[in-house]
Scaffold this active site. Structure first.
Site, PDB file in Angstrom:
ATOM      1  N   LYS A 127      80.323  49.455 -13.277  1.00 45.85           N
ATOM      2  CA  LYS A 127      79.593  49.789 -14.513  1.00 45.85           C
ATOM      3  C   LYS A 127      77.997  49.791 -13.993  1.00 45.85           C
ATOM      4  CE  LYS A 127      82.168  48.209 -18.529  1.00 45.85           C
ATOM      5  NZ  LYS A 127      82.275  47.305 -19.627  1.00 45.85           N
ATOM      6  N   HIS A 130      72.695  47.419 -15.847  1.00 47.22           N
ATOM      7  CA  HIS A 130      71.730  47.977 -16.727  1.00 47.22           C
ATOM      8  C   HIS A 130      70.899  46.904 -17.002  1.00 47.22           C
ATOM      9  CE1 HIS A 130      72.912  45.572 -20.220  1.00 47.22           C
ATOM     10  NE2 HIS A 130      74.096  45.577 -19.913  1.00 47.22           N
ATOM     11  N   HIS A 133      70.932  42.952 -17.541  1.00 49.35           N
ATOM     12  CA  HIS A 133      71.355  42.247 -16.540  1.00 49.35           C
ATOM     13  C   HIS A 133      69.904  42.085 -15.614  1.00 49.35           C
ATOM     14  CE1 HIS A 133      75.436  43.645 -17.021  1.00 49.35           C
ATOM     15  NE2 HIS A 133      75.353  42.250 -17.138  1.00 49.35           N
TER      16      HIS A 133
END
Ligand code: ARG
Length: 569
Positions: A127, A130, A133
């Site tokens: 993933k 983003h 994080h």
């Protein structure tokens, strides 16, 4: 080495026959210098001693045997003792300590022999990394350095999200359409596309969903194909994440994520079964937490696959055995408050030493918002961190191009300034507050920003470089530094260690960020009012040393936050 705060605590303790250590903790450093260099509030003592704060303050003032070498005077104001230290002693101490310790100034050994785990970043593989994080990464990295600076043995763990039912879906999608996507070239984007596609199919077709569930079960049981595909996802994702970690200058001691615990969960379930803590509910195995006012923690789903929470429990057991930790910090968004409360509660049922369960600390933080709402692109998709970091560098480059086109190594400097701006913006406010992401604010060279700190540091550096300065304290006339202007700066430099201790105590890097801004601002106005390079040698020597220790402290402090200083900009 003289510790003024400790010395004051000693005198206070003698005056009222009280525990010195506790009194030391009560001593504050007032923001307003009119209230002394140190202040001792008598309110907490008042409760314990059942006397009014004013009475206690007067009592102490009467009984205290003042060492004039340490304390210049004491005033009693509204239940406070305002304590003014001997300026000469203070100046001498700062000079001595900074001179002897150089880059180590501010550090200590107080954490020696203690183990601290900082768990941070922990993105989910396959993933996009983003912006949420980013906060975990930046705050965790700062705490890592801060604890280390105080002598703790620190272990940095990236608890990767590399396990869970979603991988059952990813494997299914890959099996069906893997060849249609350029996964090797652009893994995360392509895997995300596959994930969206398989998810949609699952919504239409129950049997596909069942297939996916089965895949995860197979993955947990070690099926070679599922394992191989999963490993590919993991390796490719880590390669992408590594680019971001390199840009941010962040490292980990362990990349053991959730998958690492896949074979360590049966033990957890056994322990809890044997202690009679588990029960069945709608096919799932749960731990009831109603008496703690919380929803149940799900250990195992009805299809026997494990959960995020069980993996966290396995991690706690493993870490207690492997690292014998005194503290285990989880740098994770406040959205997961309940999750950690549940996990920490169930951890107490595992029969591990209380030392460990007491050492579990969730360090939550707020969201990142743009000036006008949530962070997302115009199309509503998630903004990717890598793009943000690259844009920060690009914008920094443009500013440098405008302000100082002749500068050498522009690329390198732009990197330090751009990345430094993003990191500092993340650490400037109390971590629990939502963070506002605004390019103009964070790149403002005159604001409370990373580039401002760097700019002031560069100023100190260029003065010192101009005359090829070598720090020397023997030739300094103390009287040149006891004036109002200089003493304010020296006092701040003197409190550096105390600030670091506070930041560690509260797991709050913003205490250090704010301190650094204050120091930079104080020096900046000193610099505006006073020439540093002048004829009069006595004065020049003193001001040069002052300049040197401000630069040194800014650099060390910024380094602890994870920000690099350029030498020129
Ligand atoms: N991977 C998780 C997420 O992105 C964060 C993991 C936090 N750490 C933990 N031990 N649960 O939401």
């Amino acid at each position: 080495m003289l510790d003024l705060k400790k010395e004051i605590a000693k005198m206070l303790a003698n005056a009222i026959e009280y525990e010195e250590k506790e009194l030391e903790e009560y001593i504050e450093i007032p923001k307003d210098t009119k209230m002394g260099d140190y202040a001792f509030p008598c309110f907490r003592l008042a409760k314990e001693l059942k006397k009014s704060p004013i009475m206690i303050a007067n009592d102490i003032k009467e009984k205290i045997k003042v060492d004039e070498n340490i304390i210049e005077k004491i005033e009693v104001v509204n239940g406070y003792l305002n304590i003014y230290v001997n300026k000469e002693t203070l100046v001498k101490e700062v000079l001595k300590q900074t001179y002897e310790q150089k880059e180590k100034y501010g550090s200590s050994e107080e954490g020696k022999g203690k183990n601290v785990i900082v768990e941070y970043s922990s993105p989910n593989i396959a993933k996009p990394f983003h912006i949420g994080h980013l906060r975990s990464t930046v705050i965790g990295n700062a705490l890592y350095h801060l604890y280390q600076f105080l002598g703790y043995n620190v272990v940095g763990i990236n608890h990767l999200g590399d396990w869970g039912t979603q991988f059952g879906k990813m494997i299914e999608g890959y099996k069906r359409w893997g060849k249609e996507y350029t996964i090797d070239e652009n893994p995360i984007d392509e895997l995300t596309k596959i994930y969206v596609r398989i998810n949609n199919l699952c919504k239409e077709d129950e049997t596909v969903l069942e297939e996916c569930r089965l895949n995860f079960k197979k993955l947990e049981d070690g099926d070679p194909y599922c394992r191989e595909v999963w490993q590919k996802f993991r390796d490719l994702s880590l390669k992408e994440f590594q680019r971001i970690y390199d840009m941010l200058g962040v490292k980990f001691d362990s990349m053991n994520g959730e998958a690492f615990y896949s074979d360590k969960m049966p033990e957890i379930i056994d322990i809890l079964d044997n202690k009679g803590k588990t029960q069945r509910s709608q096919g799932a195995k749960i731990i009831d937490l109603e008496d703690k006012g919380m929803p149940p923690l799900i250990l195992e789903k009805s299809n026997e696959s494990t959960t995020y929470a069980t993996r966290d429990l396995a991690a706690i057991l493993y870490r207690s055995r492997t690292y014998d930790f005194d503290k285990c910090l989880y740098i994770v968004a406040y959205e997961q408050n309940l999750h950690f409360k549940q996990v920490f509660e169930v951890a107490k049922m595992l029969g591990i030493d209380e030392k460990y369960t007491k050492g579990l600390i969730h360090v939550p933080f707020g969201m990142i918002r743009s000036k006008n709402g949530k962070m997302s692109t115009r199309e509503g998709t998630i903004i990717k961190l890598e793009e943000i970091l690259l844009e920060a560098i690009e914008r920094a480059k443009q500013i440098i191009e405008e302000k100082n086109p002749e500068l050498e190594e522009k690329e390198e400097v732009a990197k330090k300034v751009g990345i430094g701006a993003v990191i500092f913006n993340d650490l400037y406010n109390n971590r629990i507050k939502d963070e506002i992401f605004d390019w103009d604010t964070m790149l403002n060279f005159q604001g409370e920003t990373g580039p401002y700190l760097q700019y002031i540091y560069v100023r100190t550096n260029s003065i010192l470089e101009k005359i090829n300065y070598k720090p020397e304290i023997e030739n300094i006339d103390i009287n040149q530094l006891t004036n109002e202007n200089s003493i304010g700066i020296l006092k701040l430099v003197y409190t550096f260690h105390d600030i670091i201790k506070q930041a560690v105590q509260k797991n709050e890097p913003s205490i250090l960020s704010r301190y650094l801004i204050e120091l930079a601002q104080k020096y900046s106005s000193f610099y505006n009012d006073n020439k540093i390079l002048i004829e009069e040698e006595k004065v020049q020597n003193a001001r040069l040393y002052l300049t040197y220790i401000v630069g040194q402290t800014l650099k060390t402090g910024a380094g602890l936050l994870g920000i690099e200083m350029p030498n020129k900009m």
